[in-house]
Design a protein around this motif. Sequence first.
Motif, PDB file in Angstrom:
ATOM      1  N   SER A 248      14.629  -0.547 -22.906  1.00 40.74           N
ATOM      2  CA  SER A 248      14.127  -1.564 -22.121  1.00 40.74           C
ATOM      3  C   SER A 248      12.948  -0.557 -20.714  1.00 40.74           C
ATOM      4  O   SER A 248      11.751  -1.652 -20.792  1.00 40.74           O
ATOM      5  CB  SER A 248      14.920  -3.430 -22.169  1.00 40.74           C
TER       6      SER A 248
ATOM      7  N   LEU B  31      16.425 -20.778 -26.819  1.00 39.45           N
ATOM      8  CA  LEU B  31      15.328 -19.210 -27.299  1.00 39.45           C
ATOM      9  C   LEU B  31      14.808 -19.910 -28.985  1.00 39.45           C
ATOM     10  O   LEU B  31      13.946 -20.003 -29.518  1.00 39.45           O
ATOM     11  CB  LEU B  31      15.986 -18.432 -27.122  1.00 39.45           C
TER      12      LEU B  31
ATOM     13  N   ALA C 138      17.512  -9.732 -25.971  1.00 39.41           N
ATOM     14  CA  ALA C 138      18.224  -9.652 -24.278  1.00 39.41           C
ATOM     15  C   ALA C 138      19.229 -10.521 -24.661  1.00 39.41           C
ATOM     16  O   ALA C 138      20.477  -9.800 -24.932  1.00 39.41           O
ATOM     17  CB  ALA C 138      17.354  -9.671 -23.834  1.00 39.41           C
TER      18      ALA C 138
ATOM     19  N   TRP D  52       7.516 -12.014 -25.088  1.00 33.47           N
ATOM     20  CA  TRP D  52       8.584 -12.642 -23.703  1.00 33.47           C
ATOM     21  C   TRP D  52       9.983 -13.225 -24.482  1.00 33.47           C
ATOM     22  O   TRP D  52      11.021 -13.270 -24.564  1.00 33.47           O
ATOM     23  CB  TRP D  52       8.037 -13.573 -23.108  1.00 33.47           C
ATOM     24  N   ASP D  53       9.035 -14.214 -25.739  1.00 35.22           N
ATOM     25  CA  ASP D  53       9.983 -14.473 -26.718  1.00 35.22           C
ATOM     26  C   ASP D  53      11.169 -13.541 -28.033  1.00 35.22           C
ATOM     27  O   ASP D  53      12.309 -13.728 -27.304  1.00 35.22           O
ATOM     28  CB  ASP D  53       9.596 -15.297 -27.336  1.00 35.22           C
TER      29      ASP D  53
ATOM     30  N   LEU E  57      23.589  -9.734 -24.938  1.00 32.47           N
ATOM     31  CA  LEU E  57      25.027 -10.350 -24.748  1.00 32.47           C
ATOM     32  C   LEU E  57      25.551 -10.296 -25.711  1.00 32.47           C
ATOM     33  O   LEU E  57      26.918 -11.049 -25.841  1.00 32.47           O
ATOM     34  CB  LEU E  57      23.919 -11.598 -24.071  1.00 32.47           C
TER      35      LEU E  57
ATOM     36  N   ALA F 100      11.223 -10.757 -26.114  1.00 29.90           N
ATOM     37  CA  ALA F 100      12.200 -10.001 -25.699  1.00 29.90           C
ATOM     38  C   ALA F 100      13.967 -10.438 -25.075  1.00 29.90           C
ATOM     39  O   ALA F 100      14.461  -9.852 -24.846  1.00 29.90           O
ATOM     40  CB  ALA F 100      11.517  -9.252 -24.362  1.00 29.90           C
ATOM     41  N   ALA F 101      13.266 -12.267 -25.212  1.00 28.58           N
ATOM     42  CA  ALA F 101      14.030 -12.484 -25.015  1.00 28.58           C
ATOM     43  C   ALA F 101      15.335 -13.155 -25.694  1.00 28.58           C
ATOM     44  O   ALA F 101      16.874 -12.774 -25.569  1.00 28.58           O
ATOM     45  CB  ALA F 101      14.066 -14.025 -24.145  1.00 28.58           C
TER      46      ALA F 101
ATOM     47  N   VAL G   5      12.999  -2.622 -26.348  1.00 26.18           N
ATOM     48  CA  VAL G   5      13.660  -4.120 -25.611  1.00 26.18           C
ATOM     49  C   VAL G   5      14.956  -3.334 -26.329  1.00 26.18           C
ATOM     50  O   VAL G   5      15.628  -3.561 -24.699  1.00 26.18           O
ATOM     51  CB  VAL G   5      13.209  -4.829 -25.809  1.00 26.18           C
ATOM     52  N   CYS G   6      15.573  -3.468 -27.663  1.00 30.49           N
ATOM     53  CA  CYS G   6      17.229  -3.475 -27.586  1.00 30.49           C
ATOM     54  C   CYS G   6      18.009  -2.263 -26.761  1.00 30.49           C
ATOM     55  O   CYS G   6      19.002  -2.003 -26.414  1.00 30.49           O
ATOM     56  CB  CYS G   6      17.701  -3.658 -28.935  1.00 30.49           C
TER      57      CYS G   6
ATOM     58  N   ASN H  86      26.289 -10.012 -29.029  1.00 35.08           N
ATOM     59  CA  ASN H  86      26.549  -8.920 -29.573  1.00 35.08           C
ATOM     60  C   ASN H  86      28.232  -8.188 -28.830  1.00 35.08           C
ATOM     61  O   ASN H  86      28.802  -7.917 -29.678  1.00 35.08           O
ATOM     62  CB  ASN H  86      25.756  -7.744 -29.611  1.00 35.08           C
TER      63      ASN H  86
END
Lengths: 193, 193, 193, 193, 193, 193
Positions: F133, F56, F162, F155-156, F166, F158-159, F129-130, F168
Motif C-alpha cells: 500500500s 463496508l 484493509a 476508497w471502498d 485485519l 481499499a477499505a 493495497v494488500c 485474516n
Amino acid sequence: MAISRYPVPELKDLPEDMRTRILEVQDKAGFVPNVFLALAHRPAEWRAFMAYHDALLLKETGSLSKGEREMIIVATSAANHCLYCVVAHGAILRIYEKKPLVADQVAVNWRKAEIPPRQRAMLEFAMKVCERSHEIEQVDIDALAAHGLSAEDAWDIAAITAFFGLSNRMANVTAMRPNDEFYLMGRVPKTKS
Amino acid sequence: MAISRYPVPELKDLPEDMRTRILEVQDKAGFVPNVFLALAHRPAEWRAFMAYHDALLLKETGSLSKGEREMIIVATSAANHCLYCVVAHGAILRIYEKKPLVADQVAVNWRKAEIPPRQRAMLEFAMKVCERSHEIEQVDIDALAAHGLSAEDAWDIAAITAFFGLSNRMANVTAMRPNDEFYLMGRVPKTKS
Amino acid sequence: MAISRYPVPELKDLPEDMRTRILEVQDKAGFVPNVFLALAHRPAEWRAFMAYHDALLLKETGSLSKGEREMIIVATSAANHCLYCVVAHGAILRIYEKKPLVADQVAVNWRKAEIPPRQRAMLEFAMKVCERSHEIEQVDIDALAAHGLSAEDAWDIAAITAFFGLSNRMANVTAMRPNDEFYLMGRVPKTKS
Amino acid sequence: MAISRYPVPELKDLPEDMRTRILEVQDKAGFVPNVFLALAHRPAEWRAFMAYHDALLLKETGSLSKGEREMIIVATSAANHCLYCVVAHGAILRIYEKKPLVADQVAVNWRKAEIPPRQRAMLEFAMKVCERSHEIEQVDIDALAAHGLSAEDAWDIAAITAFFGLSNRMANVTAMRPNDEFYLMGRVPKTKS
Amino acid sequence: MAISRYPVPELKDLPEDMRTRILEVQDKAGFVPNVFLALAHRPAEWRAFMAYHDALLLKETGSLSKGEREMIIVATSAANHCLYCVVAHGAILRIYEKKPLVADQVAVNWRKAEIPPRQRAMLEFAMKVCERSHEIEQVDIDALAAHGLSAEDAWDIAAITAFFGLSNRMANVTAMRPNDEFYLMGRVPKTKS
Amino acid sequence: MAISRYPVPELKDLPEDMRTRILEVQDKAGFVPNVFLALAHRPAEWRAFMAYHDALLLKETGSLSKGEREMIIVATSAANHCLYCVVAHGAILRIYEKKPLVADQVAVNWRKAEIPPRQRAMLEFAMKVCERSHEIEQVDIDALAAHGLSAEDAWDIAAITAFFGLSNRMANVTAMRPNDEFYLMGRVPKTKS
C-alpha cells in the motif's frame, strides 16, 4: 471459454495411442480432463508428460498413499497459483482421501489443514523443494524418518513436486482451463441409485 | 565425492535400453554425464525424463537454435541455483554458441550477457515463466513476435524452462554432482591435430 | 565491447600514483584488470577504493586465508549478480585455493560447494551480512567460534562482504566488463616450461 | 550502552592523523559521532572509509546538493534498516535542507516525502541501485536527465548508495549506536543569542 | 499540503458525536490529529474505526502497558511504511515510555532498540502476525509465556498489529499527512513553568 | 475440531445485542458462521468489528456490487492465506455472483478468473493495497476511472482490503475454523420445490 490459448486438437485427429489413452480416461472419469487435450498440441511432449505422470502416480512402491500424492500436487499447485491443477487435483484429492474439505484447506494454507503430522511433514518438505530446493540438505530428508517417510519417499515427494511444478508452468502459460466438472467432484457423497 | 545422495546403479545392472542410450552418450561425449546415472536409480522416471528431454531439445521445428535452448536452460538453472545444470549445460551452451564466455555471463546476470536483443527477450520470457508463471498473459507471448519468436517458440521456451525447473529440483534434492569434465568444456579452442 | 558505460581514461593520462599501481598489477597479472581503468574515471574514489581493498585483502592478521577472502567475494558477488566480480574474483579464488571447480560451485550454490564446514559457516555468515545485516545478532558471531573464526574474523568477513557489495553495485551500474582472461584463469594446471 | 560490540579505542591511543580528524569533527559538531570511534578499531579501514566518504560527500562537482546527498543516505540506510545511519544522517539532512520533517518522511516512505520530482527521481534510482543493481540499464540513467541529473550525477547517486550500503552493513554488524545528540538535531530552529 | 487526497470535512459539518470526540482530543492534545479529520470523510467507518481503536488501546485488562501497545503500532507501521502512523504513534510512544529515542529505534530496526527481552519477544510476535500470520502456530503463542505474556496478551498484540495494518493501508491510500506537531513531541523534556 | 484456539462463549452467555445479531444471522444463513462466535470472546472488539463490517458491506452507495465486494475479500484472503475467509466469503461470492466457479478461480489466481476487465482492475488495485500500500499513488486511483470506478470506489476497495487484512490476521492467529457448510454453498443450483 477456450481450454487453452494454443490450438487444441480434436480427438479424432490424434495418433492411435493418444486417442486410446484419452478414451480410457473418459470412460473412467465420465469426461476428458482438459490437460489431455491441451497438451496434445505437442504429441511427443504429451507422451513424455504422461509417462512421467504415470511413473510417479501409478507406482505401487513407497509409503505414499495415492491421496498423499494428490495432496502434494495440490499444495505445490497452490504455491504456483496454477488454477487447472488446484481444481483438477483438488477433486481427486477429495475423492482419494474421502475428505470433502481437505483440498480447499491445503490449497489456502496447508499449515491449517486438518491432516496428521506425517502429512504436514510431507508438505513442509514438498514446499521447500517447490520454493527453495537449493537449500535442501540431508537433514531435511532425515527429518522425514520420524514420520515413517523414508529417503525413497523423500524422492517421491520431491519428484511429484518437481513434476507438477513443470505441469503448473505449462498450464499457466497455456491458460489451461479446468473442466467445470472438477469443481464439484468429491464435495458431496455419491447418492446410491 | 558421490555423484548423488541416492544409490547410483552400475551401468552393467541397467536395463538394455538405458544402457544403450548411456553408451551412445558416452561415445559422443567421451564420458557419461552424471545425470544419466543418478536418475537411473528410478528407471521409469529416467525413461520419461529422457523422452521429455529429447522432445524439447532434439526437435527440428521452431526457430530456437540448439544454442538458444541451452541458453534458456542455463538461465533457468542459475535462477534455481542448480549446480549440476549450470555447469553441464553451460558447457554445452559454450560449444553450441561457440562463445566461450556466454555461459558464465548468462548464469551470473543474463541482463549483462553479450547476446542479441532476440535472446534477451527470450530469456526475459523464460525468467517470468520460471519465477512467476501465474502472471504470464497473452501480451507476454505477443511481445516475442517483434523478435521473430512465434507463439510456438513461446511454448518451446516455456516448456524448456518448466522441464529444467523439474530437473533443477531433482538435481538439488539428490545433490547431483556435475562431472569435472564439464567445467572446462568449450572454454578453450580445440587444437587441430 | 566497452569496459564501462562511463568514460575510461587512458593509462597515460592518469596521475602518477594511479599509473604506477596499475602498471604493477599489469606486471603481475599480465594484463590490466578492467576495474582499475573503469573506476579511474574518478581518481579520488579510485584511491579510496584501492585503499579499502588493500586494507581488507592484503592484511596479514586474522585467520582468514587469502583464498577464503576470495571465496567470500565470489559468494557475495553472485548474490548481487555482479558479472565483473564473480568472473574476476572467481579466477583469483581458483588460483589461491588451487581448486579449479570451487569458484563455479560457490557462485551457483555455495551450500553445495565442496568446502569444509569452516568455510560453509563463513559463507553463511557472509550471506546474512549481504542480504539482511539488520538481523545480525551476537549469537551469529559467537557461532563462528566453533569453526575457529574469532570476532575479529567476523569483522573481516563482514567488511569484505560489505566492501564488495559496494564494488558489485558500482560494477553493475557502470556495466563493467570482465577481462576475457579471467574466465579461464586457474581452470587448467600451468604447464611447466 | 556500548557504542559498538567491538572494542572502541580511546582518542588518546589513536594515531595522530586519526586523532586530528576526529578533533576537527568534534570542534565542528560539538561531539564525536560514534562512527569515528567505532570504526577506529581498524585504522587502515578507517582511513579508507573516511577517504571514500570525503570523495563522495565533500566533492564540489556535480549537481547534487549536500542535502540531496544526505537524502540518498537516509533512504538507503532506511532500506538497510541501519539505525546509526538513519539517525545520524537524518540529522544532517534536516540541517542541510532546513526541513525539520524531511528525514522522517524519507526514512519511513520516500514516496510520500514532501520533496520535488527531481529528488523523487533521484531516490527512485538510488533505491534500484540499493536493492537490485543488477537490473540497472542505460534507460535508468537516461531517465534522470529529465530532472537535470546527468550521467555523472547518476554515478554520484550510485556511489553514495553503494558506499552507505557498506557503511550500513558495518554499523549493523558492529551494533553501532547513534549518539543521543543526533536524534534531536535540526528538529528545532536554532535560537538566536 | 492537503492532509488527505480525499475530501476532508470541516469540523462544524460533522455529526454531533464525532465533533464532540474530536474536540475532546483537541483539548487534550492541543491540536486535532489529522486521522480524525481525514477518516471523517466516511462517518460510519470513522465510528467503527474509533470503537475498534478504543477497544484495543483504552482497555484496562491484560499485561500490555500503554507504551507497549504504542511500540507494537510503531513497529507495525514501519513494516507497512505508513508515514502517518509512524510519526503520530512514535510521538505517543516516546511520551508513554518516557524514552525520547525509542520510537526511532523501533521504526528503523526493532531488533536494535534498547528495550527489554519482553518487549523484543512482543515485537517479534507482532512482526510475524504483520508479515506472515498464516504461519502462526500455537508454539508462537506459548513462547510468549516466558516473558510474562499470556495467550490473552498474544490476542492483544495480534489485534493491535492487525488493526493498525488496516489503519496503515488507509493512511497510505489516502496519503494521510501527519500533523507537524507529532514530529517533535516527546523528544524534549517538558520544561517546568 | 475447535473453531478457535481461544475460548468460545456460548450464545446464551452473550450480551443481548450480540445474541440478537447472531440469531438474526442464524435465521438467514441456517447456521452461525464461526467468526461470530470466535470473535465474541472479546465483546468490545466484536462490536467494532461488526460495525466496520456493516459500514463496508451493507452500504448502499458506490458502484461496487455486493458480489464485487466479496470478490475483493476472497482475493485479499487468499493473498493472506486465511482459510476461514476464503472459504466463508468464497461461498457468499458464489451466491451473489451466481457463478459457482468464480471463488476458486479468484482464490487460486485472480488473473485467470473469468471476470470482466472492470473486476480485474478492481482486484489489481486491491492486491496493491494488500501487499504494498505504501506504493499507491494518485495514478493508481485515476486508472480505475477507465472502468467506471470512481475515487470513492477506490476508497471502498481499499477499505474492504484493509479491513479483511485485519480479519485474516485475527482468523489466522486464532486458528478460526470455517463452518463445514460454507465449502459447498453456492456450488450447486438450488432445486426448486
